[in-house]
Design an enzyme around this catalytic site. Structure first.
Site, short mmCIF file in Angstrom:
data_model
loop_
_atom_site.label_atom_id
_atom_site.label_comp_id
_atom_site.label_asym_id
_atom_site.label_seq_id
_atom_site.Cartn_x
_atom_site.Cartn_y
_atom_site.Cartn_z
N SER A 258 0.82 -1.22 0.00
CA SER A 258 0.00 0.00 0.00
C SER A 258 0.84 1.26 0.00
O SER A 258 1.71 1.42 0.85
CB SER A 258 -0.89 0.08 1.25
OG SER A 258 -1.04 -1.14 1.88
N HIS B 231 -5.40 -9.14 -0.52
CA HIS B 231 -5.31 -9.53 0.89
C HIS B 231 -6.38 -10.57 1.22
O HIS B 231 -7.44 -10.61 0.57
CB HIS B 231 -5.52 -8.31 1.79
CG HIS B 231 -4.53 -7.21 1.56
ND1 HIS B 231 -4.66 -6.30 0.54
CD2 HIS B 231 -3.39 -6.88 2.21
CE1 HIS B 231 -3.64 -5.46 0.56
NE2 HIS B 231 -2.85 -5.78 1.57
N TYR C 273 -8.33 -10.47 3.71
CA TYR C 273 -9.57 -9.84 4.19
C TYR C 273 -10.50 -9.43 3.05
O TYR C 273 -11.68 -9.16 3.26
CB TYR C 273 -9.27 -8.63 5.09
CG TYR C 273 -8.49 -7.50 4.47
CD1 TYR C 273 -9.08 -6.63 3.55
CD2 TYR C 273 -7.17 -7.28 4.82
CE1 TYR C 273 -8.37 -5.58 2.99
CE2 TYR C 273 -6.44 -6.24 4.28
CZ TYR C 273 -7.04 -5.39 3.36
OH TYR C 273 -6.32 -4.37 2.81
N ALA D 151 3.19 -2.22 4.60
CA ALA D 151 3.00 -1.19 5.62
C ALA D 151 2.62 -1.92 6.89
O ALA D 151 1.87 -2.90 6.85
CB ALA D 151 1.89 -0.25 5.20
N ASN E 66 2.67 3.56 11.59
CA ASN E 66 2.05 4.04 12.83
C ASN E 66 2.54 3.15 13.96
O ASN E 66 3.07 2.07 13.72
CB ASN E 66 0.51 3.95 12.72
CG ASN E 66 0.06 2.54 12.39
OD1 ASN E 66 0.22 2.07 11.26
ND2 ASN E 66 -0.48 1.85 13.37
N HIS F 68 -4.93 8.91 10.42
CA HIS F 68 -4.74 8.83 8.97
C HIS F 68 -3.65 9.77 8.48
O HIS F 68 -2.82 9.40 7.63
CB HIS F 68 -6.07 9.10 8.26
CG HIS F 68 -6.03 8.81 6.79
ND1 HIS F 68 -5.73 7.56 6.29
CD2 HIS F 68 -6.23 9.60 5.73
CE1 HIS F 68 -5.75 7.61 4.98
NE2 HIS F 68 -6.05 8.83 4.60
N1 HPA Z 1 -2.17 -2.86 12.11
C1 HPA Z 1 -2.30 -3.74 11.10
N2 HPA Z 1 -1.88 -3.50 9.87
C2 HPA Z 1 -1.31 -2.30 9.62
C3 HPA Z 1 -1.16 -1.34 10.63
C4 HPA Z 1 -1.62 -1.63 11.94
O1 HPA Z 1 -1.52 -0.81 12.87
N3 HPA Z 1 -0.54 -0.27 10.05
C5 HPA Z 1 -0.35 -0.58 8.75
N4 HPA Z 1 -0.80 -1.82 8.48
#
Ligand code: HPA
Length: 282
Positions: A33, A86, A88, A116, A241, A254
């Site tokens: 991503s 993915h 999901y 990510a 993050n 975000h």
């Molecule tokens: N959790 C799961 N997947 C992710 C996150 C997260 O905090 N950040 C980026 N992909």
């Protein structure tokens, strides 16, 4: 939804790509991503939309382009997956990992996977890169292994080893490139959850306790499939993050994620280019 593919299905996908691109790629790249801009730098590029390839899964997520780019990057013949699907999204494990087996049939020996991820390790800061040292296959432990089902011996054995799933020499090469370029990095353990929800505070504390440094929703199925087929693997997580695991803490913001992404793109690109250059020389 196809749960298991036959060898003929993988061959049909590989044939469709060979009809469009004659180059035999040595390195496969999966760009996660927001990290797909590197695909724009591929030279002599042939672009094949996933939707033109038999059996190829097509991403439903915004920001995942959904095409294969075949050409050269830093002197290496590469095939780049610009976007990925993915679990999901509702695809089967076999669908998620089909592109890996197709890459193998095209001649790919080395896979570079980016993602990510959320930082669980309290020393991690958004914008930093984690060179994946190992993974926790929570989905596999719960029965969602990409290798479940009939084993295709042409790819690999029924009971493959997953020691050194992330090739030590490639990890070391990535580390050297990061040091030389002044890119801040960590080496850590990635854990893949199914998603799509983010983790609860209790989830975060659990994941940290069992030894994970970063969490995401991809990569592990692809890596297991690549290792089963004897490919070398480099995994790079971009920490977008951090997750503290305290109740009442604000959720991943975000703006923060976008800001980290903007820092991560050139950092990951530097590492990938350096590794590709070294592989082309070696
Ligand atoms: N959790 C799961 N997947 C992710 C996150 C997260 O905090 N950040 C980026 N992909």
């Amino acid at each position: 939804m196809t749960e298991f593919f036959t060898m003929e299905a993988y061959e049909a996908a590989a044939d469709a790509i060979r009809q469009r691109a004659t180059l035999k790629p040595r390195v496969g790249l999966i760009l996660g991503s927001g990290l797909s801009s590197l695909a724009e730098s591929v030279t002599d590029a042939v672009r094949v939309p996933f939707s033109d390839i038999p059996h190829f899964p097509v991403s439903t997520v915004q920001g995942h382009h959904g095409q294969l780019v075949i050409g050269h990057l830093e002197g290496q013949p590469v095939v780049v997956m610009q976007g990925r699907v993915h679990f999901y999204e509702g695809y089967s494990m076999a669908q998620i990992t089909l592109p890996i087996r197709v890459m193998k049939l095209l001649g790919v020996e080395t896979l570079i996977v980016t993602n990510a991820a959320g930082g669980l390790n309290l020393n991690y800061v958004p914008g930093e890169v984690m060179i994946v040292r190992d993974h926790l296959n929570l989905l596999g432990m719960a029965g969602w292994s990409p290798l479940r089902g009939p084993n295709l011996e042409a790819f690999g054995p029924r009971f493959p080893d997953t020691n050194d799933a992330y090739t030590p020499a490639l990890r070391e090469l990535a580390r050297k490139v990061a040091i030389d370029a002044g890119v801040p990095y960590h080496r850590g353990v990635y854990i893949c959850l199914a998603g799509p929800n983010f983790e609860s505070p209790a989830d975060v504390r659990f994941l940290r306790t069992i030894g994970a440094d970063a969490v995401g929703m991809s990569t592990v199925p692809e890596v297991i499939t690549a290792r089963h087929a004897g490919m070398q693997v480099l995994g790079l997580s971009g920490i977008t993050n951090t997750l503290c695991g305290e109740e009442g803490a604000p959720p991943p913001n975000h703006e923060e994620v976008l800001e980290a992404g903007a820092i991560l793109v050139p950092r990951l690109e530097t590492i990938i280019r350096g590794v590709l250059r070294a592989l082309a020389e070696g």
